[in-house]
Design a protein around this motif. Structure first.
Motif, PDB file in Angstrom:
ATOM      1  N   SER A  51       1.082  -1.355  -0.241  1.00 23.53           N
ATOM      2  CA  SER A  51       0.035  -0.326   0.155  1.00 23.53           C
ATOM      3  C   SER A  51       0.543   1.439  -0.297  1.00 23.53           C
ATOM      4  O   SER A  51       0.364   2.567  -0.707  1.00 23.53           O
ATOM      5  CB  SER A  51      -1.020   0.010   0.734  1.00 23.53           C
ATOM      6  N   GLU A  52       2.143   0.980   0.777  1.00 24.21           N
ATOM      7  CA  GLU A  52       2.786   2.794   0.951  1.00 24.21           C
ATOM      8  C   GLU A  52       3.814   2.591  -0.328  1.00 24.21           C
ATOM      9  O   GLU A  52       3.340   3.788  -1.040  1.00 24.21           O
ATOM     10  CB  GLU A  52       3.713   2.328   2.231  1.00 24.21           C
ATOM     11  N   SER A  53       3.946   1.566  -0.823  1.00 22.49           N
ATOM     12  CA  SER A  53       4.685   1.753  -2.684  1.00 22.49           C
ATOM     13  C   SER A  53       3.883   1.955  -3.554  1.00 22.49           C
ATOM     14  O   SER A  53       4.442   2.614  -4.970  1.00 22.49           O
ATOM     15  CB  SER A  53       5.715   0.848  -2.443  1.00 22.49           C
ATOM     16  N   LYS A  54       2.348   1.887  -3.261  1.00 20.11           N
ATOM     17  CA  LYS A  54       1.759   1.766  -4.749  1.00 20.11           C
ATOM     18  C   LYS A  54       2.211   0.802  -5.474  1.00 20.11           C
ATOM     19  O   LYS A  54       1.341   0.892  -6.670  1.00 20.11           O
ATOM     20  CB  LYS A  54       1.729   3.191  -5.284  1.00 20.11           C
ATOM     21  N   ALA A  55       2.077  -0.265  -5.359  1.00 15.13           N
ATOM     22  CA  ALA A  55       3.060  -1.206  -6.248  1.00 15.13           C
ATOM     23  C   ALA A  55       1.227  -2.306  -7.170  1.00 15.13           C
ATOM     24  O   ALA A  55       0.101  -2.190  -5.955  1.00 15.13           O
ATOM     25  CB  ALA A  55       3.708  -2.047  -5.496  1.00 15.13           C
ATOM     26  N   ALA A  56       1.944  -2.005  -8.319  1.00  9.29           N
ATOM     27  CA  ALA A  56       1.071  -3.017  -8.690  1.00  9.29           C
ATOM     28  C   ALA A  56       1.336  -4.569  -9.249  1.00  9.29           C
ATOM     29  O   ALA A  56       2.807  -4.551  -9.263  1.00  9.29           O
ATOM     30  CB  ALA A  56       1.010  -2.309 -10.428  1.00  9.29           C
ATOM     31  N   LEU A  84       9.249  -5.060  -3.397  1.00 11.33           N
ATOM     32  CA  LEU A  84       8.982  -3.694  -3.210  1.00 11.33           C
ATOM     33  C   LEU A  84       9.827  -2.604  -2.237  1.00 11.33           C
ATOM     34  O   LEU A  84      10.355  -1.237  -2.765  1.00 11.33           O
ATOM     35  CB  LEU A  84       7.995  -3.837  -1.410  1.00 11.33           C
ATOM     36  N   CYS A  87      13.113  -0.625  -5.244  1.00 11.29           N
ATOM     37  CA  CYS A  87      12.826  -0.028  -6.194  1.00 11.29           C
ATOM     38  C   CYS A  87      13.375   0.972  -6.406  1.00 11.29           C
ATOM     39  O   CYS A  87      13.588   1.973  -4.927  1.00 11.29           O
ATOM     40  CB  CYS A  87      10.864   0.249  -6.333  1.00 11.29           C
ATOM     41  N   ALA A  92       6.749   3.286  -8.703  1.00  5.72           N
ATOM     42  CA  ALA A  92       5.806   2.921  -7.851  1.00  5.72           C
ATOM     43  C   ALA A  92       6.096   1.279  -8.819  1.00  5.72           C
ATOM     44  O   ALA A  92       6.220   1.276  -9.823  1.00  5.72           O
ATOM     45  CB  ALA A  92       4.333   3.204  -8.253  1.00  5.72           C
ATOM     46  N   ASP A 113      10.213  -7.389 -11.128  1.00  3.09           N
ATOM     47  CA  ASP A 113      10.222  -6.446 -10.791  1.00  3.09           C
ATOM     48  C   ASP A 113      10.622  -5.410 -11.880  1.00  3.09           C
ATOM     49  O   ASP A 113      11.184  -4.977 -12.909  1.00  3.09           O
ATOM     50  CB  ASP A 113      10.289  -6.213  -8.986  1.00  3.09           C
TER      51      ASP A 113
END
Length: 184
Positions: A51-56, A84, A87, A92, A113
């Motif tokens: 959530s914090e990194s707005k990862a997809a 995560l 990066c 993101a 990634d």
């Protein structure tokens, strides 16, 4: 502050050393494991970082494999956690997890990634104990995570390797047998 930071680092190191040792000393019997469910459990534990990194995350259907479910969850948690963590600032993370059949009744599982990557000349070194490619001030950690991953994969009769391009991202490729020998 330095003493407190050193204490926290030492505690993390001790925990990681225990995790490394427990791969064989606290091993559980193998059973059929749904890797999709294991990934979901791993994502639950990483929910804050995601959530914090707005990862997809793009996760394709993964197979059932005979394995130790706790160790496989730890394997995915470490690898996804690294994607995560490593990066580009302000970018993101995009993580793609998928599998492909491999020869000799094996499966390749890929974790790709778009992170910072690393120079491929370090691709073998990163799986060693206490190996870090970045300073403690840049990225937290003890240098044990990928060594633990390798030990888990070794216990499962598989291999793990990494391909990467500095500044473009990394791909970890785990090759595992679909069934294990009795008595493992």
């Amino acid at each position: 502050d330095r003493m407190q930071n050193a204490t926290v680092r030492m505690q993390g190191l001790i925990e990681d050393l225990l995790n490394y040792a427990m791969v064989t000393t606290k091993a559980r019997p193998f059973k059929m494991v749904d890797f999709n469910a294991i990934i979901n459990e791993s994502l639950f534990y990483l929910e804050g970082a995601i959530s914090e990194s707005k990862a997809a995350l793009n996760i394709e259907s993964l197979p059932l494999i005979e394995a130790d479910p706790v160790q496989i969850r730890q394997l995915f948690q470490n690898l996804i956690g690294n994607s995560l963590k490593y990066c580009e600032k302000g970018v993101a993370p995009v993580i793609h997890i998928f599998s492909q059949p491999a020869p000799d009744n094996k499966i390749n599982i890929f974790i790709e990634d778009n992170g910072i990557g690393f120079e491929e000349k370090y691709s073998d070194r990163i799986f060693g104990l206490f190996q870090r490619l970045h300073g403690k001030s840049e990225y937290s950690g003890t240098g044990m995570g990928l060594a633990i991953c390798k030990k888990i994969v070794d216990r499962h009769g598989g291999t793990i390797k990494a391909k990467s391009v500095l500044g473009k991202g990394s791909t970890f490729i785990i090759t595992l047998p679909l069934t294990q020998n009795p008595g493992k």
